[in-house]
Every structure is written in C-alpha cells, then in structure tokens.
Design a protein around this motif. Structure first.
Motif, PDB file in Angstrom:
ATOM      1  N   LEU A  24       0.861  -1.326   0.065  1.00  0.00           N
ATOM      2  CA  LEU A  24       0.070   0.505  -0.400  1.00  0.00           C
ATOM      3  C   LEU A  24       0.923   1.155   0.078  1.00  0.00           C
ATOM      4  CD1 LEU A  24      -2.418  -0.691   2.172  1.00  0.00           C
ATOM      5  CD2 LEU A  24      -2.656  -0.832  -0.605  1.00  0.00           C
ATOM      6  N   SER A  25       2.356   1.121   0.469  1.00  0.00           N
ATOM      7  CA  SER A  25       3.211   1.875   0.693  1.00  0.00           C
ATOM      8  C   SER A  25       3.526   2.509  -0.699  1.00  0.00           C
ATOM      9  CB  SER A  25       4.131   2.646   1.536  1.00  0.00           C
ATOM     10  OG  SER A  25       3.714   2.184   3.376  1.00  0.00           O
ATOM     11  N   VAL A  26       3.480   1.581  -1.709  1.00  0.00           N
ATOM     12  CA  VAL A  26       3.820   1.832  -3.189  1.00  0.00           C
ATOM     13  C   VAL A  26       2.551   2.846  -3.467  1.00  0.00           C
ATOM     14  CG1 VAL A  26       4.889   0.474  -5.162  1.00  0.00           C
ATOM     15  CG2 VAL A  26       5.799   0.031  -3.069  1.00  0.00           C
ATOM     16  N   LEU A  27       1.755   2.618  -3.203  1.00  0.00           N
ATOM     17  CA  LEU A  27       0.624   2.491  -4.236  1.00  0.00           C
ATOM     18  C   LEU A  27       0.376   3.735  -3.789  1.00  0.00           C
ATOM     19  CD1 LEU A  27      -1.387  -0.628  -4.709  1.00  0.00           C
ATOM     20  CD2 LEU A  27       0.305   0.336  -6.113  1.00  0.00           C
ATOM     21  N   THR A  28       1.021   5.725  -3.355  1.00  0.00           N
ATOM     22  CA  THR A  28       0.938   6.705  -2.586  1.00  0.00           C
ATOM     23  C   THR A  28       0.623   7.437  -3.524  1.00  0.00           C
ATOM     24  OG1 THR A  28       3.134   6.330  -1.360  1.00  0.00           O
ATOM     25  CG2 THR A  28       0.656   5.311  -0.246  1.00  0.00           C
ATOM     26  N   PRO A  29       0.455   8.795  -4.024  1.00  0.00           N
ATOM     27  CA  PRO A  29       0.279   9.770  -4.484  1.00  0.00           C
ATOM     28  C   PRO A  29       1.400  10.053  -5.554  1.00  0.00           C
ATOM     29  CG  PRO A  29      -1.490  10.374  -3.231  1.00  0.00           C
ATOM     30  CD  PRO A  29      -0.853   9.153  -2.928  1.00  0.00           C
ATOM     31  N   CYS A  30       2.465  10.435  -3.554  1.00  0.00           N
ATOM     32  CA  CYS A  30       4.018  10.448  -4.278  1.00  0.00           C
ATOM     33  C   CYS A  30       5.023   9.784  -4.213  1.00  0.00           C
ATOM     34  CB  CYS A  30       4.329  11.425  -3.493  1.00  0.00           C
ATOM     35  SG  CYS A  30       4.547  10.959  -1.415  1.00  0.00           S
ATOM     36  N   GLY A 142      14.335   6.281   1.821  1.00  0.00           N
ATOM     37  CA  GLY A 142      13.644   5.568   2.880  1.00  0.00           C
ATOM     38  C   GLY A 142      13.022   7.069   3.953  1.00  0.00           C
ATOM     39  N   ILE A 143      13.912   8.052   4.084  1.00  0.00           N
ATOM     40  CA  ILE A 143      13.654   9.657   4.275  1.00  0.00           C
ATOM     41  C   ILE A 143      12.651  10.000   3.831  1.00  0.00           C
ATOM     42  CG2 ILE A 143      15.410  10.506   5.968  1.00  0.00           C
ATOM     43  CD1 ILE A 143      16.926   9.057   5.556  1.00  0.00           C
ATOM     44  N   VAL A 144      13.133  10.124   2.649  1.00  0.00           N
ATOM     45  CA  VAL A 144      12.588  10.643   1.918  1.00  0.00           C
ATOM     46  C   VAL A 144      10.625  10.778   1.534  1.00  0.00           C
ATOM     47  CG1 VAL A 144      12.017  11.718  -0.892  1.00  0.00           C
ATOM     48  CG2 VAL A 144      14.365  12.230   0.520  1.00  0.00           C
ATOM     49  N   TRP A 145      10.945   9.300   1.950  1.00  0.00           N
ATOM     50  CA  TRP A 145       8.941   9.484   1.428  1.00  0.00           C
ATOM     51  C   TRP A 145       8.267   9.313   2.874  1.00  0.00           C
ATOM     52  CZ3 TRP A 145      10.402   4.250  -1.953  1.00  0.00           C
ATOM     53  CH2 TRP A 145      11.012   5.155  -3.600  1.00  0.00           C
ATOM     54  N   ILE A 146       8.790   9.509   3.910  1.00  0.00           N
ATOM     55  CA  ILE A 146       8.070   9.691   4.951  1.00  0.00           C
ATOM     56  C   ILE A 146       6.894  10.729   5.369  1.00  0.00           C
ATOM     57  CG2 ILE A 146       8.643   9.937   7.733  1.00  0.00           C
ATOM     58  CD1 ILE A 146      10.881   9.508   7.739  1.00  0.00           C
ATOM     59  N   PRO A 151       1.455   8.009   7.383  1.00  0.00           N
ATOM     60  CA  PRO A 151       0.418   7.090   7.825  1.00  0.00           C
ATOM     61  C   PRO A 151       0.406   5.367   7.760  1.00  0.00           C
ATOM     62  CG  PRO A 151      -0.827   8.997   6.625  1.00  0.00           C
ATOM     63  CD  PRO A 151       0.363   8.833   6.441  1.00  0.00           C
ATOM     64  N   ILE A 152       0.849   5.243   6.404  1.00  0.00           N
ATOM     65  CA  ILE A 152       1.065   4.009   6.979  1.00  0.00           C
ATOM     66  C   ILE A 152       1.955   2.939   7.831  1.00  0.00           C
ATOM     67  CG2 ILE A 152       1.070   1.435   4.976  1.00  0.00           C
ATOM     68  CD1 ILE A 152      -0.075   3.190   3.062  1.00  0.00           C
ATOM     69  N   LEU A 153       3.981   3.539   7.474  1.00  0.00           N
ATOM     70  CA  LEU A 153       4.783   3.544   8.053  1.00  0.00           C
ATOM     71  C   LEU A 153       4.432   3.468   9.414  1.00  0.00           C
ATOM     72  CD1 LEU A 153       7.325   2.425   8.351  1.00  0.00           C
ATOM     73  CD2 LEU A 153       8.198   5.036   7.819  1.00  0.00           C
ATOM     74  N   GLY A 154       3.401   4.886  10.366  1.00  0.00           N
ATOM     75  CA  GLY A 154       3.174   4.824  11.267  1.00  0.00           C
ATOM     76  C   GLY A 154       2.600   4.036  12.029  1.00  0.00           C
ATOM     77  N   SER A 155       1.978   3.269  10.848  1.00  0.00           N
ATOM     78  CA  SER A 155       0.527   2.385  11.865  1.00  0.00           C
ATOM     79  C   SER A 155       1.624   1.031  12.121  1.00  0.00           C
ATOM     80  CB  SER A 155       0.269   2.165  10.659  1.00  0.00           C
ATOM     81  OG  SER A 155      -0.942   3.212  10.706  1.00  0.00           O
ATOM     82  N   LEU A 205      -5.495   5.594  -8.257  1.00  0.00           N
ATOM     83  CA  LEU A 205      -4.929   6.187  -7.017  1.00  0.00           C
ATOM     84  C   LEU A 205      -6.171   6.680  -6.108  1.00  0.00           C
ATOM     85  CD1 LEU A 205      -1.110   7.393  -7.661  1.00  0.00           C
ATOM     86  CD2 LEU A 205      -2.128   5.202  -6.724  1.00  0.00           C
ATOM     87  N   PRO A 206      -7.053   7.402  -6.175  1.00  0.00           N
ATOM     88  CA  PRO A 206      -7.461   8.444  -5.282  1.00  0.00           C
ATOM     89  C   PRO A 206      -8.855   6.567  -4.373  1.00  0.00           C
ATOM     90  CG  PRO A 206      -8.220   9.530  -6.495  1.00  0.00           C
ATOM     91  CD  PRO A 206      -6.710   8.333  -7.139  1.00  0.00           C
ATOM     92  N   LEU A 207      -8.888   5.892  -5.208  1.00  0.00           N
ATOM     93  CA  LEU A 207      -9.576   4.557  -4.857  1.00  0.00           C
ATOM     94  C   LEU A 207      -9.013   3.881  -4.040  1.00  0.00           C
ATOM     95  CD1 LEU A 207     -12.543   2.975  -4.442  1.00  0.00           C
ATOM     96  CD2 LEU A 207     -11.341   1.912  -6.602  1.00  0.00           C
ATOM     97  N   ILE A 208      -7.626   3.278  -4.548  1.00  0.00           N
ATOM     98  CA  ILE A 208      -6.248   3.120  -3.071  1.00  0.00           C
ATOM     99  C   ILE A 208      -6.288   3.481  -2.269  1.00  0.00           C
ATOM    100  CG2 ILE A 208      -4.767   1.951  -3.538  1.00  0.00           C
ATOM    101  CD1 ILE A 208      -4.642   1.889  -7.079  1.00  0.00           C
ATOM    102  N   SER A 209      -6.125   4.912  -2.317  1.00  0.00           N
ATOM    103  CA  SER A 209      -6.072   5.944  -1.185  1.00  0.00           C
ATOM    104  C   SER A 209      -7.197   5.379  -0.036  1.00  0.00           C
ATOM    105  CB  SER A 209      -5.601   6.758  -1.588  1.00  0.00           C
ATOM    106  OG  SER A 209      -5.593   7.628   0.006  1.00  0.00           O
ATOM    107  N   ARG A 210      -7.950   5.413  -0.550  1.00  0.00           N
ATOM    108  CA  ARG A 210     -10.086   4.958  -0.242  1.00  0.00           C
ATOM    109  C   ARG A 210      -9.166   4.226   0.746  1.00  0.00           C
ATOM    110  NH1 ARG A 210     -12.365   9.077  -2.639  1.00  0.00           N
ATOM    111  NH2 ARG A 210     -12.162   7.196  -4.623  1.00  0.00           N
ATOM    112  N   LEU A 211      -9.394   2.721   0.422  1.00  0.00           N
ATOM    113  CA  LEU A 211      -8.843   1.452   0.462  1.00  0.00           C
ATOM    114  C   LEU A 211      -8.074   1.193   2.060  1.00  0.00           C
ATOM    115  CD1 LEU A 211     -10.324  -1.123   0.629  1.00  0.00           C
ATOM    116  CD2 LEU A 211      -8.318  -1.635  -1.860  1.00  0.00           C
ATOM    117  N   SER A 212      -6.781   2.009   1.432  1.00  0.00           N
ATOM    118  CA  SER A 212      -5.533   1.765   2.472  1.00  0.00           C
ATOM    119  C   SER A 212      -6.248   2.427   3.521  1.00  0.00           C
ATOM    120  CB  SER A 212      -4.462   3.083   2.104  1.00  0.00           C
ATOM    121  OG  SER A 212      -3.854   2.515   0.970  1.00  0.00           O
TER     122      SER A 212
END
Length: 227
Positions: A24-30, A142-146, A151-155, A205-212
């Motif tokens: 799911l982290s891969v499937l984020t907008p940035c 790994g740092i730049v994408w934080i 939200p996902i990594l924090g979880s 991506l918007p739909l995938i984000s909501r699913l996440s």
C-alpha cells in the motif's frame, strides 16, 4: 523454543499486515509516480543497482523498527494501554487518509513537501552510480518518502512498539520493505508494458488511497482488541 517462536512469528496476522502495508505504501500519490523514473534509471546504471536500492530503503525501515521496538520496551509496563494506544493511532491514520482530500490546503502543506521531495529523489538518482550509490539512494528514499507514507509507516511502527521485541520488530519491517521492494523490482526490471500499467494504475490512486484508509481502520480495531 526457538522453533515455536519462529512459528508464532509466521502464523500471526501481523506479518501479513506488514507486507500488505508495504504494498500500500507503494500505491501512494507521491511514491508510485516516481518509481518508474528511479527504477528504470537504476536498471540502466547497473544490473544489481535496483537490488542495492531496495536494500538501502530496507535498511532505513528496519532501523526505524529497531528504534520503535526499543521505545516499546521502555513503555511495556503500560501493558494493554499501549496496545489500545497503538490501535487508536492506526485508526486515526486510516481516518486521516479517508478525509485527506477534504481537508483545507493549509492542513495539507506537508503533502506539497512530499511531492517536492519525491521530485528531488528522482534527480538524486540521476547523479548516483554503482551499487554503493544505489544503497545510498535507497537509504535516502526511505527518509524522503516519510511525509507521504507516514500514516502507513506510522501504523506498522506502532505495532512494532507494542510487540517490543527487536528481532520480531526487524522481521516485520523486513516484510514491510519486501512489500515495497517487489513492485519496485518488477517495474525496474520489467518492460515498457510495466511502466504503462503503472501510469494506468495512477488514475485509480484515489480509490486505492481510500481502500488503504479502510484497511488501516480495520487493522487498528483488530490490533486494539488483540489479547
């Protein structure tokens, strides 16, 4: 005893969640839009550079997991309160993802930062060569994408903190890294068709984000109820 502990690590739902969170982290907008650029460049630079790159960001995430485990050991006397707190964090992160598009621009100022950093990471990739450079770029990513995967990594870091075991925490972050690494390597070593499919996927991506967000909320409820 070691065998039974290893079996427990594999049978628990947390490893599955960790790997899923990585995907799911891969499937984020940035993250997804810059992967074809970085991946294709890495593959052209050297045959093993993409592998070095994913090793680099895996190092970053595992290091975060070790820190989270150490922090969890300090707070372990809180017992169930710590678990409820971690579950609550996951639920809040899921809610944030669901309502993110409705928040005012000033609240989302960090999103523009993550886009800038995402663009910067692709430029950095154009200046680093070799396996050592690939590892360095991976650590940087790994740092730049934080800001984007926060939200996902924090979880997952909250889950790791509750478990409060360095070995198990590292294991979960390795699985999380694998969830990010596999799609990356498929794109890096894949054909132009793989890149085209990424571009097509970007429209969803918007739909995938909501699913996440829904998955994070469900995982938070489950995690908070675990005994």
């Amino acid at each position: 005893m070691a065998v039974s502990e290893a079996m427990r690590m594999l049978e628990a739902p947390l490893p599955i969640l960790s790997f899923l969170f990585g995907v799911l982290s891969v499937l984020t907008p940035c993250v997804l839009p810059v992967i074809p650029v970085i991946g294709s460049y890495a593959a052209r630079t050297g045959r093993f550079v993409p592998l070095a790159l994913v090793s680099g960001f895996s190092i970053s995430f595992v290091a975060m997991g070790i820190l989270a485990s150490a922090f969890g050991q300090i707070l372990q006397p809180l017992g169930d309160l710590l678990r409820y707190g971690a579950g609550g964090i996951m639920i809040l992160m899921g809610v944030y993802i669901l309502i993110e598009e409705y928040l005012p621009p000033e609240v989302l100022s960090g999103l523009s930062l993550s886009r800038v950093l995402g663009g910067l990471s692709s430029k950095v990739g154009a200046e680093i060569n070799g396996i050592g450079g690939g590892v360095l770029l991976g650590v940087t990513l790994g740092i730049v994408w934080i800001p984007c995967i926060g939200p996902i990594l924090g979880s997952i870091l909250a889950m790791v903190a509750v478990e409060a075991k360095l070995l198990y925490g590292s294991f979960l972050l390795i699985l999380y890294s694998a969830g990010m690494a596999i799609p990356f390597l498929i794109i890096a070593y894949g054909s132009n068709l793989a890149v085209k499919r990424v571009k097509a996927l970007s429209s969803h991506l918007p739909l995938i984000s909501r699913l996440s967000g829904v998955i994070l909320i469900a995982a938070g409820i489950y995690f908070g109820m675990m005994g």
